[in-house]
Design an enzyme around this catalytic site. Structure first.
Site, PDB file in Angstrom:
ATOM      1  N   ASP A 145      14.354  -6.507   4.084  1.00 46.90           N
ATOM      2  CA  ASP A 145      15.518  -6.568   4.975  1.00 46.90           C
ATOM      3  C   ASP A 145      15.122  -6.801   6.429  1.00 46.90           C
ATOM      4  OD1 ASP A 145      14.752  -3.962   6.027  1.00 46.90           O
ATOM      5  OD2 ASP A 145      15.747  -3.048   4.303  1.00 46.90           O
ATOM      6  N   SER A 156       0.844  -1.194   0.000  1.00 53.09           N
ATOM      7  CA  SER A 156       0.000   0.000   0.000  1.00 53.09           C
ATOM      8  C   SER A 156       0.878   1.242   0.000  1.00 53.09           C
ATOM      9  CB  SER A 156      -0.907   0.015   1.242  1.00 53.09           C
ATOM     10  OG  SER A 156      -1.461   1.304   1.448  1.00 53.09           O
ATOM     11  N   TYR A 203     -15.581 -26.898  12.102  1.00 48.82           N
ATOM     12  CA  TYR A 203     -14.647 -27.871  11.535  1.00 48.82           C
ATOM     13  C   TYR A 203     -14.770 -29.246  12.172  1.00 48.82           C
ATOM     14  CZ  TYR A 203     -12.509 -23.655   9.598  1.00 48.82           C
ATOM     15  OH  TYR A 203     -12.275 -22.468   8.944  1.00 48.82           O
ATOM     16  N   GLY A 261       3.349 -17.325  22.419  1.00 49.49           N
ATOM     17  CA  GLY A 261       4.089 -18.508  22.851  1.00 49.49           C
ATOM     18  C   GLY A 261       5.385 -18.704  22.087  1.00 49.49           C
ATOM     19  N   GLY A 262       5.472 -18.090  20.914  1.00 56.60           N
ATOM     20  CA  GLY A 262       6.722 -18.090  20.161  1.00 56.60           C
ATOM     21  C   GLY A 262       6.805 -19.078  19.017  1.00 56.60           C
ATOM     22  N   ASN A 300      -7.302 -19.729  17.646  1.00 54.93           N
ATOM     23  CA  ASN A 300      -6.878 -20.011  16.284  1.00 54.93           C
ATOM     24  C   ASN A 300      -6.223 -21.382  16.133  1.00 54.93           C
ATOM     25  OD1 ASN A 300      -7.865 -17.667  15.100  1.00 54.93           O
ATOM     26  ND2 ASN A 300      -6.000 -16.506  15.490  1.00 54.93           N
ATOM     27  N   LYS A 328      -2.054 -20.391  11.962  1.00 57.02           N
ATOM     28  CA  LYS A 328      -1.980 -21.592  12.792  1.00 57.02           C
ATOM     29  C   LYS A 328      -2.240 -22.880  12.001  1.00 57.02           C
ATOM     30  CE  LYS A 328      -1.509 -20.049  17.168  1.00 57.02           C
ATOM     31  NZ  LYS A 328      -0.528 -20.535  18.151  1.00 57.02           N
ATOM     32  N   ASN A 385      -9.519 -13.518  12.511  1.00 62.10           N
ATOM     33  CA  ASN A 385     -10.722 -13.969  13.218  1.00 62.10           C
ATOM     34  C   ASN A 385     -11.098 -12.952  14.285  1.00 62.10           C
ATOM     35  OD1 ASN A 385     -11.074 -16.451  11.790  1.00 62.10           O
ATOM     36  ND2 ASN A 385      -9.282 -17.226  12.869  1.00 62.10           N
ATOM     37  N   SER A 432      -1.149 -11.978  11.029  1.00 62.56           N
ATOM     38  CA  SER A 432      -1.196 -13.385  11.416  1.00 62.56           C
ATOM     39  C   SER A 432      -2.584 -13.998  11.417  1.00 62.56           C
ATOM     40  CB  SER A 432      -0.551 -13.566  12.791  1.00 62.56           C
ATOM     41  OG  SER A 432      -1.188 -12.735  13.750  1.00 62.56           O
TER      42      SER A 432
END
Length: 329
Positions: free
Chosen positions: A178, A34, A121, A186-187, A86, A59, A317, A314
């Site tokens: 770069d 953008s 799901y 949680g990483g 997620n 996820k 939702n 990420s």
């Protein structure tokens, strides 16, 4: 820093293996740009839109890799996890694709839109209290009753490897970047992204974005050890987890810095995503843009050369009830 094979829970080869394993199931998400947001930020921004991933968030990559890594004997008894949203939906969807049961422990305060995704799901919802100990205790009980395989939301090499496929795509789609800015909780996401990105381009910078009301990762980096908080307070419901023993060493060694932002900055970044990118992004997903626009990033001379920045959106939702009330405030 070189990624030593075997030292960490994942590496470039396990991430490439994950990409081959899940390629036919996931969406290769687009990268959007953008000129308006470039002008606002004073940088060139590349938005990796994981909000368009199946299940509405990144996820699904890790969950899909974990589920399809199981042998037939393991898979037959199904999978179990505990998650506020997620990952729960992603695991339910991945299990559905493999045709196996998914037992999902969800805290009672989880956003309704994410709970509905799990049900949609075909996941079996088991409720727990909002605390992490309650979630873990409930998940352990389900494991004992079913014999299912635990798929942790982030502290799992299969999950980390799956999330790392984002870097493989992003660096192919926008090789000029770069810097990559990634939400941290949680990483699992940033561990996979950092391992892949630094293996491909050791000079690339990987920065984490974290809410001030859940700044355990920033405190952990400063202390040189995992720090947990007695409580978290942020609109970004997906960023309330703490680092695990598998993700922490990767964050410690490969994440260059952590930028913290407050909730008003996150909500403003969400608004910009809606108004300018025309993309629905949940608070956790908008935090990377919030970090780029923050004074702490703009005014830090260490990052003055970060000119081509990949931002991972990420997830998308959004709990609309909370969103509208946030805007009204």
């Amino acid at each position: 820093m070189e990624v030593n094979k075997g030292k960490y829970a994942a590496d470039l080869s396990s991430i490439r293996e994950a990409q081959a394993r899940i390629n036919s199931f996931i969406h290769k998400t687009p990268v959007m740009t953008s000129e308006s947001l470039d002008a606002i930020s004073g940088r060139r921004l590349f938005f990796k839109c994981e909000c368009f991933q199946k299940g509405g968030a990144f996820k699904f990559r890790g969950a899909c890799n974990a589920v399809f890594s199981l042998d037939d004997h393991q898979a037959a008894k199904g999978v179990v996890t505990h998650s506020s949203g997620n990952h729960a939906a992603a695991l339910a969807l991945a299990a559905k694709l493999r045709g196996i049961p998914a037992h999902i422990v969800i805290p009672k305060n989880a956003p309704q839109c994410k709970v509905q995704n799990v049900v949609r799901y075909g996941g079996q919802v088991i409720w727990s209290d909002a605390t992490v100990p309650s979630r873990e205790k409930t998940a352990t009980k389900v494991l004992q009753e079913t014999g299912a395989v635990l798929i942790h939301p982030y502290n799992d090499g299969r999950i980390i490897s799956g999330q790392g496929t984002i870097s493989l795509e992003l660096l192919e789609q926008a090789p000029e970047i770069d810097t990559i800015i990634v939400p941290i909780s949680g990483g699992g996401l940033i561990s996979g992204v950092a391992l892949a990105a630094k293996s491909i381009n050791p000079a690339i910078r990987v920065l984490a974005a974290e809410p001030k009301g859940a700044n355990d990762a920033a405190q952990s980096k400063a202390a040189g050890r995992i720090v947990t908080l007695p409580e978290t307070n942020t609109v970004a419901d997906g960023l309330r987890a703490f680092l695990g023993e598998l993700t922490w060493p990767i964050v410690r060694d490969f994440v260059d810095d952590i930028i913290t932002v407050d909730d008003t900055e996150i909500i403003e970044a969400m608004r910009l995503c809606y108004e300018i990118l025309k993309v629905a992004v949940e608070p956790s997903g908008a935090i990377g843009l919030a970090a780029v626009l923050s004074d702490s990033f703009r005014n830090n001379p260490a990052w003055k050369d970060c000119n081509q920045i990949g931002i991972i959106l990420s997830g998308g939702n959004v709990d609309l009830e909370k969103l509208w009330s946030s805007f009204r405030k």
